[in-house]
Scaffold this motif. Structure first.
Motif, short mmCIF file in Angstrom:
data_model
loop_
_atom_site.label_atom_id
_atom_site.label_comp_id
_atom_site.label_asym_id
_atom_site.label_seq_id
_atom_site.Cartn_x
_atom_site.Cartn_y
_atom_site.Cartn_z
N ILE A 73 0.84 -1.20 0.00
CA ILE A 73 0.00 0.00 0.00
C ILE A 73 0.87 1.25 0.00
O ILE A 73 1.84 1.33 0.75
CB ILE A 73 -0.91 0.03 1.25
CG1 ILE A 73 -1.86 -1.18 1.25
CG2 ILE A 73 -1.68 1.33 1.34
CD1 ILE A 73 -2.65 -1.35 2.53
N ASP A 107 -1.67 4.60 -4.18
CA ASP A 107 -2.98 3.95 -4.22
C ASP A 107 -4.06 4.91 -3.75
O ASP A 107 -5.21 4.81 -4.16
CB ASP A 107 -2.98 2.72 -3.32
CG ASP A 107 -1.95 1.69 -3.76
OD1 ASP A 107 -1.97 1.32 -4.94
OD2 ASP A 107 -1.12 1.28 -2.93
N LEU A 108 -3.67 5.85 -2.87
CA LEU A 108 -4.61 6.82 -2.31
C LEU A 108 -3.86 8.10 -1.98
O LEU A 108 -2.73 8.05 -1.48
CB LEU A 108 -5.24 6.24 -1.03
CG LEU A 108 -6.21 7.12 -0.26
CD1 LEU A 108 -7.46 7.42 -1.09
CD2 LEU A 108 -6.61 6.46 1.05
N GLN A 128 -13.96 6.32 8.01
CA GLN A 128 -15.01 6.23 7.01
C GLN A 128 -15.93 7.45 7.05
O GLN A 128 -16.31 7.97 6.02
CB GLN A 128 -15.83 4.96 7.21
CG GLN A 128 -15.09 3.71 6.84
CD GLN A 128 -15.94 2.47 7.08
OE1 GLN A 128 -16.73 2.43 8.03
NE2 GLN A 128 -15.76 1.47 6.25
N GLU A 139 -8.33 11.00 -3.16
CA GLU A 139 -8.23 10.62 -4.56
C GLU A 139 -7.66 9.22 -4.62
O GLU A 139 -6.61 8.95 -4.05
CB GLU A 139 -7.28 11.56 -5.31
CG GLU A 139 -7.75 13.00 -5.41
CD GLU A 139 -6.71 13.88 -6.07
OE1 GLU A 139 -5.92 13.38 -6.90
OE2 GLU A 139 -6.67 15.06 -5.73
N GLY A 140 -8.36 8.33 -5.29
CA GLY A 140 -7.91 6.94 -5.37
C GLY A 140 -8.89 6.04 -4.65
O GLY A 140 -10.06 6.37 -4.48
N ASP A 141 -8.39 4.91 -4.22
CA ASP A 141 -9.23 3.89 -3.60
C ASP A 141 -9.24 4.03 -2.08
O ASP A 141 -8.27 3.66 -1.42
CB ASP A 141 -8.70 2.51 -4.00
CG ASP A 141 -9.56 1.38 -3.49
OD1 ASP A 141 -10.64 1.66 -2.92
OD2 ASP A 141 -9.15 0.22 -3.65
N PRO A 142 -10.33 4.53 -1.48
CA PRO A 142 -10.38 4.68 -0.03
C PRO A 142 -10.39 3.34 0.72
O PRO A 142 -10.12 3.29 1.91
CB PRO A 142 -11.67 5.46 0.24
CG PRO A 142 -12.44 5.43 -1.01
CD PRO A 142 -11.54 5.05 -2.13
N LEU A 143 -10.66 2.24 0.00
CA LEU A 143 -10.63 0.93 0.64
C LEU A 143 -9.21 0.54 1.05
O LEU A 143 -9.02 -0.38 1.85
CB LEU A 143 -11.22 -0.13 -0.28
CG LEU A 143 -12.73 0.00 -0.53
CD1 LEU A 143 -13.22 -1.08 -1.49
CD2 LEU A 143 -13.51 -0.06 0.78
N VAL A 144 -8.22 1.27 0.53
CA VAL A 144 -6.83 1.05 0.93
C VAL A 144 -6.69 1.29 2.43
O VAL A 144 -5.92 0.60 3.11
CB VAL A 144 -5.91 1.98 0.11
CG1 VAL A 144 -4.51 2.02 0.68
CG2 VAL A 144 -5.87 1.54 -1.33
N ASP A 147 -7.68 -1.74 4.32
CA ASP A 147 -6.57 -2.71 4.30
C ASP A 147 -5.51 -2.34 5.33
O ASP A 147 -5.01 -3.19 6.05
CB ASP A 147 -5.92 -2.76 2.92
CG ASP A 147 -6.54 -3.79 2.01
OD1 ASP A 147 -7.39 -4.56 2.48
OD2 ASP A 147 -6.17 -3.80 0.82
#
Length: 164
Positions: A73, A107-108, A128, A139-144, A147
């Motif tokens: 990450i 990634d974020l 969240q 910007e990017g994938d907040p699901l990172v 993880d």
């Protein structure tokens, strides 16, 4: 009692400050048990007094290397209030940071204030909400972040010095 007395005597004979503290703490623990410290984690007030690098180092020791072993990450962080930039890299089970550096392909990317960063890193449950309410620019994938937070493991400040 004899071991406690031995540690006390060793403490008075050593020339090293840290070793003196270890011996005295061990002697104290044998006589009185483990010290009860309130709170289990770094408080937000204390986090405000840390440098950005120190905050990231604290977060790094919360990472369980086995849980993070297969994760790769990269998160860029830009603080709007202090104009600081940093990159967090979780790779090979360890979290490292680069202050003053932004990765070319994260990634974020998070843009937020230092207070929001403290809340985000120290209270993952609020992360969240901060992102959903658009209080943090992501910007990017907040699901990172999910993880990253899945690798957290609370440290126990009440660990025993002497007794198992």
């Amino acid at each position: 009692k004899l071991l406690s007395d031995t540690y006390s005597q060793l403490a008075y004979q050593t020339g090293s400050g840290p070793w003196r503290n270890f011996y005295l703490m061990g002697a104290y623990e044998l006589k009185n048990g483990t010290i009860k410290v309130p709170g289990k984690n770094l408080g937000k007030g204390m986090a405000n007094g840390l440098t950005l690098e120190m905050l990231f180092d604290f977060v790094a020791i919360q990472i369980n290397g086995e849980k993070a072993a297969d994760k790769n990450i990269v998160i860029n962080i830009s603080l709007t209030d202090s104009k600081e930039n940093a990159t967090l890299i979780l790779k090979n089970g360890a979290l490292s940071n680069r202050i003053g550096y932004l990765h070319k392909h994260p990634d974020l990317k998070l843009t937020l204030t230092r207070a929001q960063l403290n809340e985000l890193l120290l209270d993952p449950d609020s992360a969240q909400q901060l992102i959903l309410k658009k209080q943090i620019e992501a910007e990017g994938d907040p699901l990172v972040l999910v993880d990253l937070f899945s690798t957290y493991e609370d440290s126990d400040p009440l660990f025993n010095i002497i007794e198992p």
